[in-house]
Design a protein around this motif. Structure first.
Motif, PDB file in Angstrom:
ATOM      1  N   LEU A   1      18.319 -13.510  -8.572  1.00 26.08           N
ATOM      2  CA  LEU A   1      19.127 -14.570  -9.170  1.00 26.08           C
ATOM      3  C   LEU A   1      20.352 -14.890  -8.316  1.00 26.08           C
ATOM      4  O   LEU A   1      20.715 -16.069  -8.151  1.00 26.08           O
ATOM      5  N   LEU A   2      20.988 -13.857  -7.771  1.00 26.04           N
ATOM      6  CA  LEU A   2      22.149 -14.106  -6.919  1.00 26.04           C
ATOM      7  C   LEU A   2      21.749 -14.857  -5.651  1.00 26.04           C
ATOM      8  O   LEU A   2      22.484 -15.746  -5.186  1.00 26.04           O
ATOM      9  N   SER A   3      20.585 -14.503  -5.104  1.00 31.70           N
ATOM     10  CA  SER A   3      20.126 -15.198  -3.900  1.00 31.70           C
ATOM     11  C   SER A   3      19.821 -16.665  -4.183  1.00 31.70           C
ATOM     12  O   SER A   3      20.181 -17.551  -3.402  1.00 31.70           O
ATOM     13  N   LEU A   4      19.188 -16.939  -5.314  1.00 34.35           N
ATOM     14  CA  LEU A   4      18.843 -18.321  -5.653  1.00 34.35           C
ATOM     15  C   LEU A   4      20.072 -19.156  -5.992  1.00 34.35           C
ATOM     16  O   LEU A   4      20.080 -20.375  -5.780  1.00 34.35           O
TER      17      LEU A   4
END
Length: 367
Positions: free
Chosen positions: A44-47
């Motif tokens: 989620l953090l990457s997206l």
């Protein structure tokens, strides 16, 4: 403290450290929740481009909600009695621990580097050590019948106050059926369990339901006629795939992580070949054990170096190992039950001993 036969209790039992017969399930729930939380958080953090919650010099790291969730889990365990609360506490605690350990890179670097490359390997090793340490503490000696009886009483403690549903009463009765009749307190426990009023209202148990669904699925897959062939093929493909992934995504063929992946993969391949040979000789029990060793080597050795070489790209291999281990253990448990049933059938055909009461035909019979 002594038993009715004069056998002395272990030191831990005398000190009040009685083991939970479902501790393995609760630990697995904790670890699966924690690992899933780390992977989902990273995804989620990457997206979303790694946003920061806060502003004006403040940053609310996700280690803080992680600590809060661990506090909630501890509060549930300290505030309520009985087994019903433990699956929820294991899930909530696992999620909290996952949020906490995901930020370990900030705690081991002087510049608070969340993207510290060895973070994935550190997280993986922490979870492996948790599992190994817990298994050492809980399996270094067999479960004592008095511990099984204490777990039945744990159910009864819950049932005396709030009643027992049919499902939980059956679970307690089945466990009581495994306690030898000569164990002190067994009959009194059966009476206490029978005195618990019926009550079908109970805390929702999605974790227990998921466990049952997963177990049934593993058992169906493990008993499929083509399961052994598929297991050999998957293990062989995994060995080749781990080597290719480490070489392509790692820093080269001469680095320590890649060399570690190579050594672990070759050892797994050795166990896989020996297991395939055992299958050809119709020795299914030995084959299952060798395949388990191949998967354990991959989990405890190969994947450590794989995470160091490729970071969280190794998560797919870890999940495949866990699925394979679940299938193999389901098959091992099925074979053990078959042996136990065969032994019981032979025992029941023998005349009863004159000094002992007859063994109940129904394991759920509390007396």
């Amino acid at each position: 403290m002594t038993t009715s036969a004069g056998e002395r209790s272990s030191y831990l039992m005398r000190a009040g450290m009685v083991r939970n017969v479902r501790s393995g399930e609760h630990l697995t729930t904790f670890v699966v929740s924690g690992v899933a939380t780390v992977l989902i958080t990273r995804l989620l953090l990457s997206l979303s481009g790694y946003p920061q919650i806060g502003g004006k010099g403040l940053h609310i790291a996700h280690v803080l909600p992680g600590g809060l969730l661990m506090f909630v889990a501890i509060s549930l365990l300290l505030g309520y009695v009985g087994p019903v609360v433990r699956p929820a506490a294991a899930t909530i605690g696992g999620i909290g621990f996952g949020l906490f350990i995901d930020e370990v890179g900030k705690f081991v670097t002087s510049d608070n580097n969340y993207f510290y490359k060895p973070t994935a390997a550190i997280v993986y090793i922490v979870f492996v050590l948790i599992v190994l340490g817990f298994r050492f503490l809980t399996t270094r000696r067999p479960i004592d019948p008095r511990e099984e009886l204490a777990n039945v009483i744990d159910h009864a403690v819950e049932g005396v106050a709030g009643g027992l549903s049919r499902r939980r009463r059956a679970e307690a009765s089945e466990l009581l059926g495994q306690v030898p009749r000569e164990v002190s307190g067994r009959r009194e426990t059966a009476d206490l369990l029978a005195a618990c009023p019926p009550d079908e209202v109970e805390l929702a148990a999605p974790v227990d339901a998921a466990w049952q669904v997963a177990q049934r699925g593993f058992e169906r897959l493990a008993t499929h006629p083509k399961a052994p062939t598929v297991a050999v093929a998957v293990l062989a493909i995994q060995v080749v795939g781990e080597l290719l992934i480490a070489a392509v995504l790692g820093d080269g063929l001469n680095t320590l992580p890649v060399l570690g992946v190579t050594a672990g993969s070759l050892l797994s391949a050795t166990f896989t070949v020996r297991g395939a040979l055992a299958l050809r000789k119709a020795n299914r029990a030995r084959a299952v054990r060798l395949f388990e060793l191949a998967v354990l080597v991959s989990l405890l050795m190969t994947q450590v170096f794989q995470f160091a070489a490729t970071q969280f790209a190794a998560a797919g291999g870890m999940l495949l190992d866990l699925v394979m281990l679940g299938l193999l253990r389901a098959e091992r448990d099925r074979m053990r039950r078959a042996v136990d049933d065969s032994t019981k059938a032979k025992t029941h055909r023998l005349p009863p001993e004159p000094d002992l009461p007859p063994f109940p035909e129904d394991p759920s019979d509390p007396v």
